[in-house]
Every structure is written in structure tokens, then in C-alpha cells.
Scaffold this active site. Structure first.
Site, PDB file in Angstrom:
ATOM      1  CB  SER A  24       4.950 -19.642   2.586  1.00  0.00           C
ATOM      2  OG  SER A  24       4.461 -18.606   3.400  1.00  0.00           O
TER       3      SER A  24
HETATM    4  N1  SAH Z   1       1.085 -15.546   2.401  1.00  0.00           N
HETATM    5  C1  SAH Z   1       2.268 -14.876   1.914  1.00  0.00           C
HETATM    6  C2  SAH Z   1       3.444 -15.068   2.862  1.00  0.00           C
HETATM    7  C3  SAH Z   1       3.866 -13.766   3.323  1.00  0.00           C
HETATM    8  S1  SAH Z   1       5.056 -13.672   4.616  1.00  0.00           S
HETATM    9  C4  SAH Z   1       2.603 -15.305   0.500  1.00  0.00           C
HETATM   10  O1  SAH Z   1       1.957 -16.213  -0.025  1.00  0.00           O
HETATM   11  O2  SAH Z   1       3.492 -14.704  -0.108  1.00  0.00           O
HETATM   12  C5  SAH Z   1       4.038 -12.978   5.885  1.00  0.00           C
HETATM   13  C6  SAH Z   1       3.363 -11.669   5.564  1.00  0.00           C
HETATM   14  O3  SAH Z   1       2.606 -11.321   6.725  1.00  0.00           O
HETATM   15  C7  SAH Z   1       4.295 -10.500   5.299  1.00  0.00           C
HETATM   16  O4  SAH Z   1       3.964  -9.898   4.087  1.00  0.00           O
HETATM   17  C8  SAH Z   1       4.041  -9.563   6.465  1.00  0.00           C
HETATM   18  O5  SAH Z   1       4.145  -8.189   6.132  1.00  0.00           O
HETATM   19  C9  SAH Z   1       2.628  -9.913   6.837  1.00  0.00           C
HETATM   20  N2  SAH Z   1       2.237  -9.558   8.207  1.00  0.00           N
HETATM   21  C10 SAH Z   1       2.949  -9.642   9.358  1.00  0.00           C
HETATM   22  N3  SAH Z   1       2.220  -9.201  10.396  1.00  0.00           N
HETATM   23  C11 SAH Z   1       1.008  -8.842   9.894  1.00  0.00           C
HETATM   24  C12 SAH Z   1      -0.176  -8.301  10.470  1.00  0.00           C
HETATM   25  N4  SAH Z   1      -0.302  -8.018  11.784  1.00  0.00           N
HETATM   26  N5  SAH Z   1      -1.232  -8.054   9.647  1.00  0.00           N
HETATM   27  C13 SAH Z   1      -1.159  -8.319   8.319  1.00  0.00           C
HETATM   28  N6  SAH Z   1      -0.066  -8.806   7.719  1.00  0.00           N
HETATM   29  C14 SAH Z   1       1.004  -9.068   8.494  1.00  0.00           C
END
Ligand code: SAH
Length: 225
Positions: free
Chosen positions: A75
Site C-alpha cells: 500500500s
Molecule cells: N498490507 C499489505 C498490503 C497488501 S495488498 C502490505 O503492507 O504490503 C492486499 C493483500 O490482501 C494481498 O496480499 C492479497 O493477497 C491479500 N488478500 C486478499 N484477499 C484476502 C483474503 N480473503 N484473506 C487474506 N488475504 C487476502
């Protein structure tokens, strides 16, 4: 004698990940309305360049989302700061993150001294995130699962951050909030999302506020290796 070929710090990436460059990002976040000094300090301390591919390290202190593989992104720092700031308002101790991704948001929460639990559905991303967090000596508990069910074994949480967008707040997550705890999540579809904060009141009701327009990848069901 001056060597003929001198590598510029920028050329080896050092200049672009230096403390000065990180301080500049923090100033930018301050100008963009982030006021919580502990959050700004955590962003200054956590080395974001170690949470992206080496080829992108020179861009790690720009206020922008970056690709981390599997069509996912780390993000934008402003979004991480805003969500963390909103989460801290309730004075939480134990927090849950849904969507570990690179592990950066979890690292920021751990740097603030919180007890952090995080769930990721893509095994490959989770393995990389765990490795980074371990190398930085950060104590974060993580699980490979569909985060839409939360992590009931450790509930209730004083705060829950969802870092992927869904059309509505996930009820199972609301249920895992402690009284007075807040859930912060992007709500909406691919084209338009709002960052929503829901706080659970002692009388069983909830308060909901909209914090900002945001753009997140979608919250998906099931797991992947
Ligand atoms: N917080 C992260 C941002 C990641 S982007 C950071 O600091 O890098 C969002 C993430 O959510 C992705 O890795 C995606 O695979 C995950 N995601 C999407 N749906 C999800 C679910 N149902 N359960 C767990 N993770 C999920």
C-alpha cells in the site's frame, strides 16, 4: 589518486534508501495531514525498501503503491499511515490485519509495540513476508488462510485492519472486535472505495465513519499456494 569509476550512491541504491530520503517521505506525510508522531516515527524507522523487490528499492520512499507480485501491491505510505493513525485512536494492544501482502503494514504495527496477528491468502507472499519480518526481528503472528473468517482463536481484537477491498464490511470480522475496538477497512468495488472505520460500542451498537477515498486490490475468497 581518484578512482576513475566511482559508483554514485544513487547507482547502488543507497542514496535512494537513506535516512534523508525517509525523512523526506515523513515530511510529505505530515503535509498530507498525518499528525500522529508515533505513526510518523514508525514510518521513519521501518525500512520499506526491504519489503519490495530489489529492482524497486529506489522507489520505496515515494508515496506510492508498488507491485509485490501475484497482481498485489504494497500500500501507499499515506494509506498505511492513515489506517494506523485511525487504529491507534482507540489505544489498542492486540490487533489483527487481513492481507499481509509484503508484511510492511504488519511491521509498522509491530514497530508501534502492538501485538500483531496477520492473515494472508497467498502462500508465496506470506512466506516472503515472514522471512522479512524474521530478519528484522519483528514479532508478528501470521496465518495462511482466507482472512474473511478472521482469526477467531485469538479474538477479540482491539483493532482490525483490512488491507483489501470488499463491497461491504465483513460481519465475521466485526464479531471479532472487542468492545471499544475499531475495524478499519476499504469498502467498495474496483472503481470507487471509501476507507471506513467501525467502532463497537458497549451497548452492542456500532458507530461508522468514512475516513477517505482509497484504492485497494480486492478481498478474494479461498487460498492459493
Ligand atoms: N498490507 C499489505 C498490503 C497488501 S495488498 C502490505 O503492507 O504490503 C492486499 C493483500 O490482501 C494481498 O496480499 C492479497 O493477497 C491479500 N488478500 C486478499 N484477499 C484476502 C483474503 N480473503 N484473506 C487474506 N488475504 C487476502
Amino acid at each position: 589518486m581518484t578512482p576513475r569509476l566511482r559508483l554514485q550512491p544513487e547507482a547502488v541504491g543507497l542514496g535512494m534508501t537513506s535516512q534523508r530520503v525517509r525523512d523526506r517521505l515523513v515530511e510529505r506525510l505530515r503535509e498530507a495531514g498525518i499528525t500522529d508522531e508515533s505513526v510518523l516515527n514508525a514510518i521513519r524507522t521501518v525500512p520499506r525498501h526491504l519489503f519490495v523487490d530489489e529492482a524497486l528499492a529506489t522507489r520505496a520512499y515515494e508515496d506510492t503503491a508498488l507491485p509485490i507480485g501475484h497482481s498485489q501491491t504494497i500500500s501507499q505510505p499515506w494509506v498505511v499511515a492513515r489506517m494506523t493513525e485511525a487504529l491507534l485512536q482507540g489505544g489498542p494492544k492486540k490487533v489483527l490485519e487481513i492481507g499481509t501482502g509484503s508484511g510492511y503494514q504488519a511491521a509498522v504495527l509491530a514497530a508501534l509495540g502492538l501485538e500483531v496477528y496477520t492473515v494472508e491468502r497467498i502462500g508465496d507472499l506470506l512466506r516472503q513476508a515472514r522471512k522479512r519480518l524474521r530478519q528484522l526481528g519483528m514479532n508478528v503472528r501470521s496465518k495462511h488462510d482466507d482472512g474473511r473468517i478472521g482469526w477467531p482463536e485469538h479474538a477479540p481484537y482491539d483493532g482490525i485492519l483490512v488491507t483489501a477491498a470488499a463491497p461491504a464490511l465483513v460481519e465475521a470480522l466485526v464479531q471479532q472486535l472487542a468492545v471499544g475496538g475499531s475495524l478499519i477497512a476499504p469498502v467498495g468495488g474496483a472503481s470507487s472505495q471509501s476507507l471506513v472505520k467501525l467502532t463497537r460500542r458497549a451497548d452492542g451498537g456500532v458507530d461508522e465513519t468514512v475516513l477517505a477515498p482509497v484504492v485497494f486490490v480486492p478481498l478474494l475468497s479461498g487460498t492459493l499456494d
